[in-house]
Design a protein around this motif. Structure first.
Motif, mmCIF file in Angstrom:
data_model
loop_
_atom_site.group_PDB
_atom_site.id
_atom_site.type_symbol
_atom_site.label_atom_id
_atom_site.label_comp_id
_atom_site.label_asym_id
_atom_site.label_seq_id
_atom_site.Cartn_x
_atom_site.Cartn_y
_atom_site.Cartn_z
ATOM 1 N N THR A 60 0.837 -1.198 0.000
ATOM 2 C CA THR A 60 0.000 0.000 0.000
ATOM 3 C C THR A 60 0.872 1.249 0.000
ATOM 4 O O THR A 60 2.047 1.206 0.356
ATOM 5 N N LYS A 61 0.261 2.354 -0.388
ATOM 6 C CA LYS A 61 1.003 3.617 -0.430
ATOM 7 C C LYS A 61 1.434 4.049 0.970
ATOM 8 O O LYS A 61 2.533 4.570 1.156
ATOM 9 N N SER A 62 0.592 3.794 1.967
ATOM 10 C CA SER A 62 0.959 4.170 3.339
ATOM 11 C C SER A 62 2.132 3.322 3.840
ATOM 12 O O SER A 62 3.021 3.834 4.514
ATOM 13 N N SER A 63 2.148 2.032 3.497
ATOM 14 C CA SER A 63 3.281 1.182 3.882
ATOM 15 C C SER A 63 4.547 1.632 3.175
ATOM 16 O O SER A 63 5.627 1.652 3.775
ATOM 17 N N LEU A 64 4.423 1.993 1.908
ATOM 18 C CA LEU A 64 5.575 2.473 1.152
ATOM 19 C C LEU A 64 6.157 3.724 1.803
ATOM 20 O O LEU A 64 7.374 3.837 1.982
ATOM 21 N N PHE A 65 5.312 4.644 2.199
ATOM 22 C CA PHE A 65 5.780 5.875 2.830
ATOM 23 C C PHE A 65 6.467 5.583 4.161
ATOM 24 O O PHE A 65 7.514 6.148 4.468
ATOM 25 N N ARG A 66 5.891 4.661 4.953
ATOM 26 C CA ARG A 66 6.512 4.292 6.232
ATOM 27 C C ARG A 66 7.871 3.638 6.021
ATOM 28 O O ARG A 66 8.827 3.940 6.738
ATOM 29 N N VAL A 67 7.965 2.749 5.039
ATOM 30 C CA VAL A 67 9.235 2.095 4.730
ATOM 31 C C VAL A 67 10.274 3.134 4.327
ATOM 32 O O VAL A 67 11.415 3.128 4.811
ATOM 33 N N TYR A 68 9.892 4.034 3.445
ATOM 34 C CA TYR A 68 10.804 5.074 2.961
ATOM 35 C C TYR A 68 11.311 5.942 4.110
ATOM 36 O O TYR A 68 12.509 6.171 4.249
ATOM 37 N N ARG A 69 10.403 6.400 4.955
ATOM 38 C CA ARG A 69 10.808 7.236 6.096
ATOM 39 C C ARG A 69 11.694 6.471 7.062
ATOM 40 O O ARG A 69 12.679 6.994 7.578
ATOM 41 N N ARG A 70 11.363 5.214 7.312
ATOM 42 C CA ARG A 70 12.118 4.392 8.261
ATOM 43 C C ARG A 70 13.544 4.141 7.761
ATOM 44 O O ARG A 70 14.504 4.298 8.518
ATOM 45 N N ILE A 71 13.687 3.790 6.488
ATOM 46 C CA ILE A 71 15.015 3.508 5.939
ATOM 47 C C ILE A 71 15.840 4.789 5.868
ATOM 48 O O ILE A 71 17.024 4.802 6.230
ATOM 49 N N CYS A 72 15.233 5.881 5.415
ATOM 50 C CA CYS A 72 15.966 7.159 5.358
ATOM 51 C C CYS A 72 16.392 7.596 6.756
ATOM 52 O O CYS A 72 17.514 8.077 6.950
ATOM 53 N N GLY A 73 15.523 7.414 7.741
ATOM 54 C CA GLY A 73 15.874 7.754 9.118
ATOM 55 C C GLY A 73 17.005 6.898 9.653
ATOM 56 O O GLY A 73 17.898 7.390 10.341
ATOM 57 N N ALA A 74 16.983 5.614 9.330
ATOM 58 C CA ALA A 74 18.053 4.714 9.778
ATOM 59 C C ALA A 74 19.377 5.086 9.137
ATOM 60 O O ALA A 74 20.419 5.068 9.793
ATOM 61 N N ILE A 75 19.343 5.439 7.863
ATOM 62 C CA ILE A 75 20.572 5.863 7.189
ATOM 63 C C ILE A 75 21.094 7.147 7.815
ATOM 64 O O ILE A 75 22.282 7.272 8.115
ATOM 65 N N ALA A 76 20.193 8.104 8.038
ATOM 66 C CA ALA A 76 20.610 9.396 8.582
ATOM 67 C C ALA A 76 21.135 9.276 10.011
ATOM 68 O O ALA A 76 22.144 9.888 10.361
ATOM 69 N N SER A 77 20.477 8.477 10.837
ATOM 70 C CA SER A 77 20.881 8.442 12.243
ATOM 71 C C SER A 77 21.982 7.431 12.547
ATOM 72 O O SER A 77 22.736 7.627 13.493
ATOM 73 N N ASN A 78 22.083 6.371 11.765
ATOM 74 C CA ASN A 78 23.054 5.324 12.094
ATOM 75 C C ASN A 78 24.256 5.263 11.161
ATOM 76 O O ASN A 78 25.338 4.908 11.597
ATOM 77 N N LEU A 79 24.069 5.575 9.898
ATOM 78 C CA LEU A 79 25.152 5.388 8.943
ATOM 79 C C LEU A 79 25.841 6.679 8.536
ATOM 80 O O LEU A 79 26.976 6.647 8.069
ATOM 81 N N SER A 80 25.195 7.808 8.713
ATOM 82 C CA SER A 80 25.797 9.063 8.254
ATOM 83 C C SER A 80 27.036 9.440 9.058
ATOM 84 O O SER A 80 27.921 10.118 8.552
ATOM 85 N N ARG A 81 27.121 8.996 10.300
ATOM 86 C CA ARG A 81 28.308 9.297 11.103
ATOM 87 C C ARG A 81 29.509 8.463 10.656
ATOM 88 O O ARG A 81 30.646 8.893 10.749
ATOM 89 N N GLN A 82 29.232 7.249 10.199
ATOM 90 C CA GLN A 82 30.310 6.350 9.788
ATOM 91 C C GLN A 82 30.804 6.645 8.377
ATOM 92 O O GLN A 82 31.972 6.476 8.084
ATOM 93 N N TYR A 83 29.890 7.053 7.506
ATOM 94 C CA TYR A 83 30.232 7.231 6.102
ATOM 95 C C TYR A 83 29.883 8.660 5.683
ATOM 96 O O TYR A 83 28.735 9.060 5.737
#
Length: 89
Positions: A60-83
């Motif tokens: 669903t579109k709502s699931s897609l939006f949640r997935v997108y926000r969750r992955i972008c948030g994980a990249i920003a908060s966990n991986l941006s400091r390392q890379y």
């Protein structure tokens, strides 16, 4: 983007807290982490509307939006400091 790069990103995100993957007790089943990563990469790389991306990945579109926000948030908060990526021009 190669399969190896996607697999590497998936391994890095698998250690992030707050990303649901695996089995849950009740409710809808979680979307596979690999599928979540592929959805996010697809949105980054293709200017399609979200509805057509949701149809492409059969969610669903709502699931897609949640997935997108969750992955972008994980990249920003966990991986941006390392890379850190710097553009050279």
């Amino acid at each position: 983007m190669s399969r190896t790069t996607v697999s590497c990103l998936e391994r890095l995100l698998a250690t992030c807290l707050g990303l649901p993957h695996g089995q849950r007790n009740g409710g809808r089943p979680t979307i596979d982490l690999q599928k979540q990563v592929l959805i996010t990469i697809w949105i980054f790389g293709d200017p399609e509307c979200l509805q057509s991306v949701a149809d492409r990945f059969n969610i669903t579109k709502s699931s897609l939006f949640r997935v997108y926000r969750r992955i972008c948030g994980a990249i920003a908060s966990n991986l941006s400091r390392q890379y850190k990526f710097w553009c050279s021009g």
